[in-house]
Motif scaffolding. Structure first.
Motif, PDB file in Angstrom:
ATOM      1  N   THR A  40       0.725  -1.428   0.039  1.00 38.16           N
ATOM      2  CA  THR A  40       0.096   0.321   0.590  1.00 38.16           C
ATOM      3  C   THR A  40       0.678   1.419   0.126  1.00 38.16           C
ATOM      4  O   THR A  40       0.617   1.991  -0.779  1.00 38.16           O
ATOM      5  N   LEU A  41       1.760   1.046   0.692  1.00 37.40           N
ATOM      6  CA  LEU A  41       2.808   2.645   0.391  1.00 37.40           C
ATOM      7  C   LEU A  41       4.055   2.196   0.301  1.00 37.40           C
ATOM      8  O   LEU A  41       5.023   3.183   0.477  1.00 37.40           O
ATOM      9  N   ALA A  42       4.732   1.174  -0.253  1.00 40.65           N
ATOM     10  CA  ALA A  42       5.634   1.050  -1.216  1.00 40.65           C
ATOM     11  C   ALA A  42       6.149   2.445  -2.220  1.00 40.65           C
ATOM     12  O   ALA A  42       7.176   2.655  -2.169  1.00 40.65           O
ATOM     13  N   PRO A  43       5.552   2.636  -2.610  1.00 40.82           N
ATOM     14  CA  PRO A  43       4.800   3.624  -3.396  1.00 40.82           C
ATOM     15  C   PRO A  43       5.062   5.028  -3.331  1.00 40.82           C
ATOM     16  O   PRO A  43       6.601   5.344  -3.307  1.00 40.82           O
ATOM     17  N   HIS A  44       4.794   5.064  -1.462  1.00 48.18           N
ATOM     18  CA  HIS A  44       5.717   6.379  -1.203  1.00 48.18           C
ATOM     19  C   HIS A  44       6.708   6.651  -0.553  1.00 48.18           C
ATOM     20  O   HIS A  44       7.394   7.344  -0.555  1.00 48.18           O
ATOM     21  N   CYS A  45       7.092   5.306  -0.502  1.00 50.59           N
ATOM     22  CA  CYS A  45       8.609   5.248   0.201  1.00 50.59           C
ATOM     23  C   CYS A  45       9.353   4.975  -0.994  1.00 50.59           C
ATOM     24  O   CYS A  45      10.573   6.238  -0.727  1.00 50.59           O
ATOM     25  N   ARG A  46       9.142   4.723  -2.668  1.00 49.07           N
ATOM     26  CA  ARG A  46      10.295   4.910  -3.086  1.00 49.07           C
ATOM     27  C   ARG A  46      10.141   6.833  -3.739  1.00 49.07           C
ATOM     28  O   ARG A  46      11.325   7.160  -3.499  1.00 49.07           O
ATOM     29  N   ILE A  47       9.352   6.921  -3.533  1.00 45.25           N
ATOM     30  CA  ILE A  47       9.153   8.809  -4.107  1.00 45.25           C
ATOM     31  C   ILE A  47      10.636   8.919  -2.689  1.00 45.25           C
ATOM     32  O   ILE A  47      11.098  10.429  -2.600  1.00 45.25           O
ATOM     33  N   LEU A  48       9.657   8.826  -1.556  1.00 47.45           N
ATOM     34  CA  LEU A  48      10.649   9.507  -0.271  1.00 47.45           C
ATOM     35  C   LEU A  48      12.033   8.948  -0.486  1.00 47.45           C
ATOM     36  O   LEU A  48      13.104  10.054   0.044  1.00 47.45           O
ATOM     37  N   SER A  49      12.317   8.369  -0.969  1.00 52.15           N
ATOM     38  CA  SER A  49      14.070   7.245  -0.800  1.00 52.15           C
ATOM     39  C   SER A  49      14.840   8.302  -1.612  1.00 52.15           C
ATOM     40  O   SER A  49      16.160   8.270  -1.396  1.00 52.15           O
ATOM     41  N   ALA A  50      13.828   8.977  -2.243  1.00 51.20           N
ATOM     42  CA  ALA A  50      15.149  10.272  -3.065  1.00 51.20           C
ATOM     43  C   ALA A  50      16.497  11.094  -2.118  1.00 51.20           C
ATOM     44  O   ALA A  50      17.230  11.549  -2.456  1.00 51.20           O
ATOM     45  N   ASP A  51      15.306  10.556  -0.691  1.00 54.63           N
ATOM     46  CA  ASP A  51      16.582  12.020  -0.492  1.00 54.63           C
ATOM     47  C   ASP A  51      16.456  11.754   1.551  1.00 54.63           C
ATOM     48  O   ASP A  51      16.738  11.986   2.129  1.00 54.63           O
ATOM     49  N   ARG A  52      15.869  10.725   1.736  1.00 54.31           N
ATOM     50  CA  ARG A  52      15.711  10.155   2.844  1.00 54.31           C
ATOM     51  C   ARG A  52      15.944   8.518   3.122  1.00 54.31           C
ATOM     52  O   ARG A  52      15.311   7.795   1.831  1.00 54.31           O
ATOM     53  N   ARG A  53      15.415   7.753   4.130  1.00 53.57           N
ATOM     54  CA  ARG A  53      15.797   6.244   4.314  1.00 53.57           C
ATOM     55  C   ARG A  53      14.083   6.221   4.349  1.00 53.57           C
ATOM     56  O   ARG A  53      13.881   6.599   5.677  1.00 53.57           O
ATOM     57  N   ALA A  54      13.523   5.427   3.610  1.00 51.57           N
ATOM     58  CA  ALA A  54      11.966   5.606   4.071  1.00 51.57           C
ATOM     59  C   ALA A  54      10.846   3.725   4.358  1.00 51.57           C
ATOM     60  O   ALA A  54      11.826   2.451   3.113  1.00 51.57           O
TER      61      ALA A  54
END
Length: 278
Positions: A40-54
């Motif tokens: 459910t929230l994996a896409p959000h983690c991928r977006i956030l991973s650009a500059d942080r650990r998600a």
């Protein structure tokens, strides 16, 4: 497709959880709601991973795997203690938490029990109302939540777990037929979790977190709701905002309960801005 290296095991409360872990930098852990799992929230983690650990994970009893249920029944207390165990096992220091819907109360309970583990929490529309105190608001909440869950229980009583799931999604979205309008991947995740309807509707009672308890939390908590969301969610959010105090909470124009799923980029951007100010 998920790279196997993005999933790693973490043991907590006698169970091994697979954590989806991407990026580097300030860590944030995202918690899905009912009828969801790590996807459910994996896409959000991928977006956030650009500059942080998600990171995100499938909470106990959700998803497609078999879980040990004997000593850890489905409910807020179990999910709160799992969250504590996972945060503790990772030894990352205080971590940011984002909790959506069902997970919101579990996150608040974890903050109550182990504030040292959490840097700050963002709660998007929790559905539990143990801290509501205004009688008129409580009555309005009950009317709203009963209208939502009426079709859910009606389908469930006939053994139609998929029908109950669809009614829950439609009711949560405050939009009849919403389930069928979602992207295929969202529907697949929810259908994979149809088995949890029996658990959700017979869960252990949630811990009674009071308004006074919220006011005493040591972890900074930001409450967010959408102006188009079901009245029940808005009332719970308003009560939490008052109890916690401050002017950092948000009621977002044009958003509803499924904003995180409908607009991953917008929700991830909101998370990043929140993290930068907390």
């Amino acid at each position: 497709m998920t790279d196997p290296l993005e999933m790693r095991p973490v043991t907590a409360e006698g169970e091994t959880f697979e954590i989806f872990d991407v990026g580097a930098g300030r860590p944030v852990l995202l918690l899905h709601g009912a009828a969801g799992d790590w996807r459910t929230l994996a896409p959000h983690c991928r977006i956030l991973s650009a500059d942080r650990r998600a990171m995100t994970y499938t909470q106990r009893h959700f998803g497609t795997r078999a879980w040990k249920a004997e000593s850890h029944p489905f409910g807020i207390e179990t999910h709160a203690r799992d969250l504590i165990g996972i945060a503790e096992a990772q030894a990352l220091g205080p971590i940011h938490i984002v909790a959506w819907s069902y997970a919101g109360h579990a996150a608040l309970r974890a903050a109550q029990l182990r504030p040292d583990l959490f840097k700050a929490m963002l709660i998007y529309e929790s559905g539990f109302q143990t801290f509501m105190t205004d009688p008129k608001e409580i009555d309005a909440f009950k009317t709203s939540i009963e209208s939502m869950f009426g079709p859910v229980f009606e389908a469930y009583r006939t053994g139609d777990h998929v029908g109950a799931l669809k009614a829950l999604v439609d009711g949560s979205a405050n939009r009849h037929g919403f389930f069928d309008t979602q992207p295929e991947e969202s529907r697949k995740i929810q259908l994979d979790n149809a088995h949890t309807m029996a658990l959700l509707l017979s869960q252990t009672p949630p811990p009674r977190i009071t308004a006074e308890d919220l006011g005493k939390l040591e972890v900074p908590v930001t409450i967010v709701t959408g102006e188009q969301s079901l009245l029940a969610y808005q009332l719970v959010a308003a009560a939490a905002m008052r109890a916690i105090g401050g002017d950092h909470h948000r009621k977002l124009p044009g958003k509803n309960h499924f904003w995180p799923d409908e607009d991953p980029e917008g929700f991830a951007r909101f998370i990043a801005e929140w993290m930068d100010s907390n």
